[in-house]
Design an enzyme around this catalytic site. Sequence first.
Site, PDB file in Angstrom:
ATOM      1  N   LYS A   1      10.606 -51.781 -28.895  1.00  0.00           N
ATOM      2  CA  LYS A   1      12.031 -51.903 -29.221  1.00  0.00           C
ATOM      3  C   LYS A   1      12.851 -51.927 -27.924  1.00  0.00           C
ATOM      4  O   LYS A   1      13.047 -50.898 -27.278  1.00  0.00           O
ATOM      5  CB  LYS A   1      12.468 -50.712 -30.087  1.00  0.00           C
ATOM      6  CG  LYS A   1      13.886 -50.841 -30.582  1.00  0.00           C
ATOM      7  CD  LYS A   1      14.619 -49.538 -30.338  1.00  0.00           C
ATOM      8  CE  LYS A   1      16.049 -49.605 -29.967  1.00  0.00           C
ATOM      9  NZ  LYS A   1      16.670 -50.746 -29.438  1.00  0.00           N
TER      10      LYS A   1
ATOM     11  N   GLU B   1      10.866 -40.977 -19.634  1.00  0.00           N
ATOM     12  CA  GLU B   1      11.420 -41.175 -18.285  1.00  0.00           C
ATOM     13  C   GLU B   1      12.934 -41.253 -18.445  1.00  0.00           C
ATOM     14  O   GLU B   1      13.426 -42.101 -19.185  1.00  0.00           O
ATOM     15  CB  GLU B   1      10.896 -42.468 -17.655  1.00  0.00           C
ATOM     16  CG  GLU B   1       9.424 -42.442 -17.305  1.00  0.00           C
ATOM     17  CD  GLU B   1       9.059 -41.413 -16.259  1.00  0.00           C
ATOM     18  OE1 GLU B   1       9.952 -40.942 -15.524  1.00  0.00           O
ATOM     19  OE2 GLU B   1       7.869 -41.055 -16.195  1.00  0.00           O
TER      20      GLU B   1
ATOM     21  N   CYS C   1      17.723 -45.687 -12.173  1.00  0.00           N
ATOM     22  CA  CYS C   1      17.490 -44.249 -12.327  1.00  0.00           C
ATOM     23  C   CYS C   1      17.109 -43.621 -10.994  1.00  0.00           C
ATOM     24  O   CYS C   1      17.273 -42.426 -10.796  1.00  0.00           O
ATOM     25  CB  CYS C   1      16.404 -44.007 -13.361  1.00  0.00           C
ATOM     26  SG  CYS C   1      14.948 -45.008 -13.046  1.00  0.00           S
TER      27      CYS C   1
ATOM     28  N   GLU D   1      24.664 -37.590 -13.962  1.00  0.00           N
ATOM     29  CA  GLU D   1      24.310 -38.976 -13.664  1.00  0.00           C
ATOM     30  C   GLU D   1      25.433 -39.912 -14.112  1.00  0.00           C
ATOM     31  O   GLU D   1      25.841 -39.878 -15.270  1.00  0.00           O
ATOM     32  CB  GLU D   1      23.015 -39.359 -14.386  1.00  0.00           C
ATOM     33  CG  GLU D   1      22.559 -40.757 -14.033  1.00  0.00           C
ATOM     34  CD  GLU D   1      21.330 -41.200 -14.812  1.00  0.00           C
ATOM     35  OE1 GLU D   1      21.327 -41.074 -16.046  1.00  0.00           O
ATOM     36  OE2 GLU D   1      20.378 -41.680 -14.177  1.00  0.00           O
TER      37      GLU D   1
HETATM   38  P1  NAD Z   1      19.728 -44.908 -24.032  1.00  0.00           P
HETATM   39  O1  NAD Z   1      19.073 -43.585 -24.136  1.00  0.00           O
HETATM   40  O2  NAD Z   1      21.074 -45.081 -24.597  1.00  0.00           O
HETATM   41  O3  NAD Z   1      18.825 -46.010 -24.742  1.00  0.00           O
HETATM   42  C1  NAD Z   1      17.466 -46.220 -24.405  1.00  0.00           C
HETATM   43  C2  NAD Z   1      16.752 -46.841 -25.588  1.00  0.00           C
HETATM   44  O4  NAD Z   1      16.713 -45.873 -26.648  1.00  0.00           O
HETATM   45  C3  NAD Z   1      17.448 -48.066 -26.162  1.00  0.00           C
HETATM   46  O5  NAD Z   1      16.472 -49.016 -26.546  1.00  0.00           O
HETATM   47  C4  NAD Z   1      18.175 -47.506 -27.372  1.00  0.00           C
HETATM   48  O6  NAD Z   1      18.425 -48.476 -28.357  1.00  0.00           O
HETATM   49  C5  NAD Z   1      17.187 -46.474 -27.847  1.00  0.00           C
HETATM   50  N1  NAD Z   1      17.782 -45.424 -28.693  1.00  0.00           N
HETATM   51  C6  NAD Z   1      19.060 -44.990 -28.694  1.00  0.00           C
HETATM   52  N2  NAD Z   1      19.230 -44.016 -29.623  1.00  0.00           N
HETATM   53  C7  NAD Z   1      18.027 -43.821 -30.200  1.00  0.00           C
HETATM   54  C8  NAD Z   1      17.544 -42.952 -31.213  1.00  0.00           C
HETATM   55  N3  NAD Z   1      18.340 -42.085 -31.823  1.00  0.00           N
HETATM   56  N4  NAD Z   1      16.257 -43.007 -31.550  1.00  0.00           N
HETATM   57  C9  NAD Z   1      15.422 -43.859 -30.932  1.00  0.00           C
HETATM   58  N5  NAD Z   1      15.811 -44.738 -29.970  1.00  0.00           N
HETATM   59  C10 NAD Z   1      17.100 -44.707 -29.603  1.00  0.00           C
HETATM   60  O7  NAD Z   1      19.678 -45.327 -22.480  1.00  0.00           O
HETATM   61  P2  NAD Z   1      20.301 -46.635 -21.789  1.00  0.00           P
HETATM   62  O8  NAD Z   1      21.786 -46.486 -21.738  1.00  0.00           O
HETATM   63  O9  NAD Z   1      19.730 -47.875 -22.392  1.00  0.00           O
HETATM   64  O10 NAD Z   1      19.700 -46.529 -20.321  1.00  0.00           O
HETATM   65  C11 NAD Z   1      20.299 -45.793 -19.305  1.00  0.00           C
HETATM   66  C12 NAD Z   1      19.531 -44.525 -19.040  1.00  0.00           C
HETATM   67  O11 NAD Z   1      18.154 -44.829 -18.783  1.00  0.00           O
HETATM   68  C13 NAD Z   1      19.993 -43.758 -17.826  1.00  0.00           C
HETATM   69  O12 NAD Z   1      20.130 -42.396 -18.121  1.00  0.00           O
HETATM   70  C14 NAD Z   1      18.866 -43.961 -16.802  1.00  0.00           C
HETATM   71  O13 NAD Z   1      18.734 -42.960 -15.848  1.00  0.00           O
HETATM   72  C15 NAD Z   1      17.685 -44.065 -17.688  1.00  0.00           C
HETATM   73  N6  NAD Z   1      16.589 -44.750 -16.999  1.00  0.00           N
HETATM   74  C16 NAD Z   1      15.534 -43.996 -16.577  1.00  0.00           C
HETATM   75  C17 NAD Z   1      14.462 -44.585 -15.899  1.00  0.00           C
HETATM   76  C18 NAD Z   1      13.307 -43.764 -15.445  1.00  0.00           C
HETATM   77  O14 NAD Z   1      12.219 -44.306 -15.306  1.00  0.00           O
HETATM   78  N7  NAD Z   1      13.457 -42.480 -15.220  1.00  0.00           N
HETATM   79  C19 NAD Z   1      14.478 -45.956 -15.665  1.00  0.00           C
HETATM   80  C20 NAD Z   1      15.576 -46.688 -16.100  1.00  0.00           C
HETATM   81  C21 NAD Z   1      16.622 -46.077 -16.786  1.00  0.00           C
END
Ligand code: NAD
Length: 478
Positions: free
Chosen positions: A171, A246, A280, A379
């Site tokens: 997804k 992550e 990130c 962040e």
């Molecule tokens: P997000 O948590 O909003 O979404 C991530 C994914 O989770 C999306 O596909 C979203 O649709 C899904 N999602 C959202 N709510 C959900 C739920 N209730 N149940 C299941 N899935 C759900 O994050 P984002 O805004 O897409 O990404 C930004 C974040 O990602 C930042 O905090 C960043 O630090 C982190 N990030 C971390 C890494 C790493 O490897 N540590 C790498 C890239 C990004």
Amino acid sequence: MKTSFINGAFQGQNDNVLRNINPSDTNDLIDEFARVGREETDLAISAAKAAAVDWGQSNPQKRFDVLDFIGSEILSRKQELGELLSREEGKTLVEGIGEVTRAGYLFKFFAGEALRIPGQRLDSVRAGATVDITREAVGVIGIITPWNFPVAIPAWKIAPALCYGNSVVFKPAELVPSSAWALAEIISRSGLPDGVFNMLIGPGSAVGDAIIKNRSVDAVSFTGSAGTGASIAQQCATRMAKVQLEMGGKNPLIVLDDANLELAVDIAVQGSFYSTGQRCTASSRVIVTDGIYQDFAQLFAERTRALRVGHALDPQTQIGPVVDSKQLEQDLSYIRLGQEEGASLIAGGGLVNAKTPGYFLQPALFSDVDNSMRICQEEVFGPVVTLSRVTDYEAALAQAEDTQFGLSAGIVTSSLKHAEHYKRHASAGMVMVNMPTAGVDYHVPFGGTKASSFGPREQGSYAVDFYTKVKTAYQLPM
Ligand code: NAD
């Protein structure tokens, strides 16, 4: 209108339309997608479950061929796929092509890993018996990814999942469906049996939630925000599903007096602001010792002001747009907060007028910060960076460590003593000496500590720990 990929076919046409808009030019509609929900997700999971047993027993040569095909096609189309990625996510074309190239090599790496799945045979402590320790596929893996690396993050989860014989329900984030669709289209022609790979376009609250709650999903690999991650971990724990998370970072970059000034500023600019700070692993806290502070701050501010912000596909652009209006509002609210907290905004922080309507922000640099301020602890996930002054290495290390996160940590120094000490004492999962905190290799483990990560490491040969389960088999001679 494009659709999801379920049980070997693109399907799920309906009237719930997801419009993919270019953040560099909001008049540019990239594509339209039919959103699916819980029902289609459960269908995909059933297909993945039905396909998992055979795929789990499949020949390593077959897995090599599939992964090698995907990697080769990604690499041969890196220009086109890089352009698509930059158009929907907003990183510059050079960065987009770089990310796609990395994804291609990730598939190639795991093609090779399929031929060397580790195992062990030991003599038992009981006379004549032997013990086989083998690694088997986990089953159905739910893969949930964020928007900021729309090709590389899916690649570093999908490739090992398939390599070790698992089936996949993937997804992607709703902001980047085009890259996910292009990847699914390549995978659909790779020779995988129907049901082994599925891709679902839809909201986290429906598709993501259905993946987490379905008992046929044996493991969930998630990258995204800390809040979503924590809730996923809790839900997976209640049904004993394996989970890997992550999440965020607030990565420190230390600059010591003995650093080469030009090199230190290059590393700070690159690590802090490239990819619009939406990494990130971005350096969001730059911590500088007294002796070099003045010169460093002046040059860092000059270089920040000079960064060319614009359309991601314009070859002159160094910093692309922020991904969408919501993220831009978050960045601006942290810039306001920093000023309210008493930090000095010494460069950038304002909106940029470009030729096209988009979410353009001049990278922001704050000085005179106190590490307890919210802009130093939370962040932002944008081009917003703090600069602080400390007396010596020990004070720098203490401040670098004063954070809930532990993803990446950098130091710029010519002192071997301090470099070695930092590598051993920084509590982050990744440490960079004289290199930006962001930008990692594809063949070694990736991940953090504290609130940044949970569960086994991703990437490299360490990925085997999450994507397999271990079996111990005892045998006496016949
Ligand atoms: P997000 O948590 O909003 O979404 C991530 C994914 O989770 C999306 O596909 C979203 O649709 C899904 N999602 C959202 N709510 C959900 C739920 N209730 N149940 C299941 N899935 C759900 O994050 P984002 O805004 O897409 O990404 C930004 C974040 O990602 C930042 O905090 C960043 O630090 C982190 N990030 C971390 C890494 C790493 O490897 N540590 C790498 C890239 C990004």
